[in-house]
Design a protein around this motif. Structure first.
Motif, PDB file in Angstrom:
ATOM      1  N   ASP A 207     -68.803  40.124 -59.661  1.00 11.49           N
ATOM      2  CA  ASP A 207     -69.067  39.334 -60.871  1.00 11.49           C
ATOM      3  C   ASP A 207     -67.847  39.332 -61.786  1.00 11.49           C
ATOM      4  O   ASP A 207     -67.469  38.287 -62.331  1.00 11.49           O
ATOM      5  CB  ASP A 207     -70.273  39.889 -61.620  1.00 11.49           C
ATOM      6  CG  ASP A 207     -71.579  39.670 -60.879  1.00 11.49           C
ATOM      7  OD1 ASP A 207     -71.604  38.817 -59.974  1.00 11.49           O
ATOM      8  OD2 ASP A 207     -72.554  40.370 -61.184  1.00 11.49           O
ATOM      9  N   ASP A 208     -67.226  40.494 -61.954  1.00  7.60           N
ATOM     10  CA  ASP A 208     -66.037  40.590 -62.805  1.00  7.60           C
ATOM     11  C   ASP A 208     -64.895  39.748 -62.248  1.00  7.60           C
ATOM     12  O   ASP A 208     -64.176  39.062 -62.992  1.00  7.60           O
ATOM     13  CB  ASP A 208     -65.580  42.049 -62.929  1.00  7.60           C
ATOM     14  CG  ASP A 208     -66.541  42.910 -63.735  1.00  7.60           C
ATOM     15  OD1 ASP A 208     -67.415  42.345 -64.419  1.00  7.60           O
ATOM     16  OD2 ASP A 208     -66.416  44.149 -63.664  1.00  7.60           O
TER      17      ASP A 208
ATOM     18  N   GLY B  38     -65.037  31.706 -63.527  1.00  8.59           N
ATOM     19  CA  GLY B  38     -66.494  31.679 -63.566  1.00  8.59           C
ATOM     20  C   GLY B  38     -67.106  30.784 -62.503  1.00  8.59           C
ATOM     21  O   GLY B  38     -66.532  29.766 -62.103  1.00  8.59           O
ATOM     22  N   LEU B  39     -68.298  31.158 -62.066  1.00 10.10           N
ATOM     23  CA  LEU B  39     -68.963  30.426 -60.990  1.00 10.10           C
ATOM     24  C   LEU B  39     -69.400  29.031 -61.418  1.00 10.10           C
ATOM     25  O   LEU B  39     -69.364  28.092 -60.616  1.00 10.10           O
ATOM     26  CB  LEU B  39     -70.170  31.232 -60.496  1.00 10.10           C
ATOM     27  CG  LEU B  39     -70.711  30.876 -59.104  1.00 10.10           C
ATOM     28  CD1 LEU B  39     -69.626  30.989 -58.046  1.00 10.10           C
ATOM     29  CD2 LEU B  39     -71.885  31.796 -58.755  1.00 10.10           C
TER      30      LEU B  39
ATOM     31  N   ARG C 108     -67.870  26.978 -63.479  1.00 10.41           N
ATOM     32  CA  ARG C 108     -66.708  26.087 -63.396  1.00 10.41           C
ATOM     33  C   ARG C 108     -66.390  25.776 -61.941  1.00 10.41           C
ATOM     34  O   ARG C 108     -66.132  24.621 -61.578  1.00 10.41           O
ATOM     35  CB  ARG C 108     -65.507  26.742 -64.085  1.00 10.41           C
ATOM     36  CG  ARG C 108     -64.197  25.965 -63.961  1.00 10.41           C
ATOM     37  CD  ARG C 108     -64.312  24.560 -64.489  1.00 10.41           C
ATOM     38  NE  ARG C 108     -63.064  23.820 -64.370  1.00 10.41           N
ATOM     39  CZ  ARG C 108     -62.990  22.489 -64.290  1.00 10.41           C
ATOM     40  NH1 ARG C 108     -64.101  21.747 -64.304  1.00 10.41           N
ATOM     41  NH2 ARG C 108     -61.828  21.887 -64.190  1.00 10.41           N
ATOM     42  N   TRP C 109     -66.402  26.799 -61.091  1.00 11.62           N
ATOM     43  CA  TRP C 109     -66.088  26.583 -59.677  1.00 11.62           C
ATOM     44  C   TRP C 109     -67.081  25.624 -59.028  1.00 11.62           C
ATOM     45  O   TRP C 109     -66.705  24.734 -58.268  1.00 11.62           O
ATOM     46  CB  TRP C 109     -66.071  27.913 -58.942  1.00 11.62           C
ATOM     47  CG  TRP C 109     -65.737  27.792 -57.493  1.00 11.62           C
ATOM     48  CD1 TRP C 109     -66.594  27.864 -56.439  1.00 11.62           C
ATOM     49  CD2 TRP C 109     -64.441  27.554 -56.925  1.00 11.62           C
ATOM     50  NE1 TRP C 109     -65.930  27.700 -55.252  1.00 11.62           N
ATOM     51  CE2 TRP C 109     -64.603  27.502 -55.512  1.00 11.62           C
ATOM     52  CE3 TRP C 109     -63.167  27.390 -57.461  1.00 11.62           C
ATOM     53  CZ2 TRP C 109     -63.536  27.295 -54.651  1.00 11.62           C
ATOM     54  CZ3 TRP C 109     -62.101  27.172 -56.601  1.00 11.62           C
ATOM     55  CH2 TRP C 109     -62.280  27.122 -55.211  1.00 11.62           C
TER      56      TRP C 109
ATOM     57  N   ILE D 111     -65.053  37.104 -60.263  1.00 13.92           N
ATOM     58  CA  ILE D 111     -65.358  35.674 -60.399  1.00 13.92           C
ATOM     59  C   ILE D 111     -65.165  35.223 -61.840  1.00 13.92           C
ATOM     60  O   ILE D 111     -64.573  34.162 -62.102  1.00 13.92           O
ATOM     61  CB  ILE D 111     -66.786  35.397 -59.899  1.00 13.92           C
ATOM     62  CG1 ILE D 111     -66.830  35.499 -58.368  1.00 13.92           C
ATOM     63  CG2 ILE D 111     -67.270  34.023 -60.350  1.00 13.92           C
ATOM     64  CD1 ILE D 111     -68.210  35.398 -57.779  1.00 13.92           C
ATOM     65  N   ASP D 112     -65.614  36.021 -62.791  1.00 12.97           N
ATOM     66  CA  ASP D 112     -65.436  35.675 -64.208  1.00 12.97           C
ATOM     67  C   ASP D 112     -63.954  35.623 -64.569  1.00 12.97           C
ATOM     68  O   ASP D 112     -63.518  34.743 -65.318  1.00 12.97           O
ATOM     69  CB  ASP D 112     -66.153  36.688 -65.092  1.00 12.97           C
ATOM     70  CG  ASP D 112     -67.668  36.557 -65.034  1.00 12.97           C
ATOM     71  OD1 ASP D 112     -68.152  35.513 -64.553  1.00 12.97           O
ATOM     72  OD2 ASP D 112     -68.362  37.501 -65.462  1.00 12.97           O
ATOM     73  N   ALA D 113     -63.163  36.539 -64.011  1.00 10.78           N
ATOM     74  CA  ALA D 113     -61.731  36.580 -64.323  1.00 10.78           C
ATOM     75  C   ALA D 113     -60.993  35.358 -63.800  1.00 10.78           C
ATOM     76  O   ALA D 113     -59.935  34.984 -64.326  1.00 10.78           O
ATOM     77  CB  ALA D 113     -61.109  37.847 -63.735  1.00 10.78           C
ATOM     78  N   CYS D 114     -61.554  34.718 -62.768  1.00 12.30           N
ATOM     79  CA  CYS D 114     -60.895  33.551 -62.164  1.00 12.30           C
ATOM     80  C   CYS D 114     -61.462  32.220 -62.651  1.00 12.30           C
ATOM     81  O   CYS D 114     -61.123  31.172 -62.098  1.00 12.30           O
ATOM     82  CB  CYS D 114     -60.978  33.641 -60.646  1.00 12.30           C
ATOM     83  SG  CYS D 114     -59.907  34.916 -59.957  1.00 12.30           S
TER      84      CYS D 114
END
Length: 235
Positions: free
Chosen positions: A5-6, A13-14, A16-17, A8-11
């Motif tokens: 989760d961390d 967020g899900l 947005r992806w 994915i958020d750092a890149c």
């Protein structure tokens, strides 16, 4: 899982992806795996266009700007710049028939290898959130003076990847910095850094692949794969 989760958020967020479907990259790929196969400049200064949702990447400008190469899960093609299909490899796999030659000597194998590699680079860590990918957090890893958190990922057979099992390392900002797996009979470590934000998605713009020893320490030379992303667009 907290680490995933961390990451994915750092890149970005899900959410947005999941709103995206395509990417376009301007990049160069090289290293000793390419030069030893006689393709030192095949993927220098090329454009890669692909899908964020399915395994599909088209490279424009390979072989000195004279051809294109397309990677899809069921077929690899070499094409002229006007779209004429010159060669096709159907139902490709990483079990390259080398016949005593370098594994990447054939340009179809080279396109396949780069397609799998670049697509995985661009979709990680979001790729790890797929329901058919099994992830497990491992004990932290000390890399020089830093402590990196680790995830082991097992990929399904339906997803073409460089290895079915890989270990991903994330720094204190939850950005991916390394990935370990076996590749073409060798143990390798892919290092990534120089992360930049493109269209709301954070991507490491520099990657370097080195040989990994059994204790996970790495050998600095030769550099097996060198990737530099100059620009990226997601839409």
């Amino acid at each position: 899982m907290a680490l995933l989760d961390d990451a994915i958020d750092a890149c970005g967020g899900l959410a947005r992806w999941d709103s995206l479907s395509r990417f376009t990259l301007h990049l160069s790929v090289g290293g000793s795996l390419f030069s030893d196969a006689g393709h030192a400049r095949e993927f220098k200064d090329v454009t890669a266009e692909g899908s964020t949702r399915t395994q599909s990447v088209r490279f424009t400008g390979i072989t000195g700007g004279e051809q294109s190469g397309a990677f899809q899960a069921d077929a690899i093609t070499i094409e002229s710049l006007d779209g004429q299909v010159l060669r096709t490899w159907r139902n490709p796999s990483l079990d390259f028939p080398t016949n005593g030659t370098h594994a990447l000597a054939d340009e179809l194998h080279l396109v396949f290898f780069c397609g799998v590699q670049i697509w995985t680079y661009l979709t990680t860590p979001f790729l790890l959130a797929r329901p058919d990918v099994v992830v497990e957090e491992l004990p932290p890893w000390q890399e020089n003076s830093e402590t990196w958190r680790c995830l082991r990922a097992q990929f399904p057979s339906s997803l073409i990847n460089l290895a079915s099992e890989q270990i991903f390392y994330f720094d204190e900002n939850a950005l991916q910095r390394r990935a370990d797996h076996d590749l073409l009979g060798a143990r390798v470590a892919h290092y990534s850094w120089a992360h930049e934000n493109f269209c709301g998605i954070v991507v490491p713009t520099l990657r370097r692949t080195l040989t990994r020893q059994p204790d996970a320490a790495v050998i600095a030379k030769p550099v097996l794969i060198d990737v530099e992303i100059f620009d990226a667009v997601f839409e």
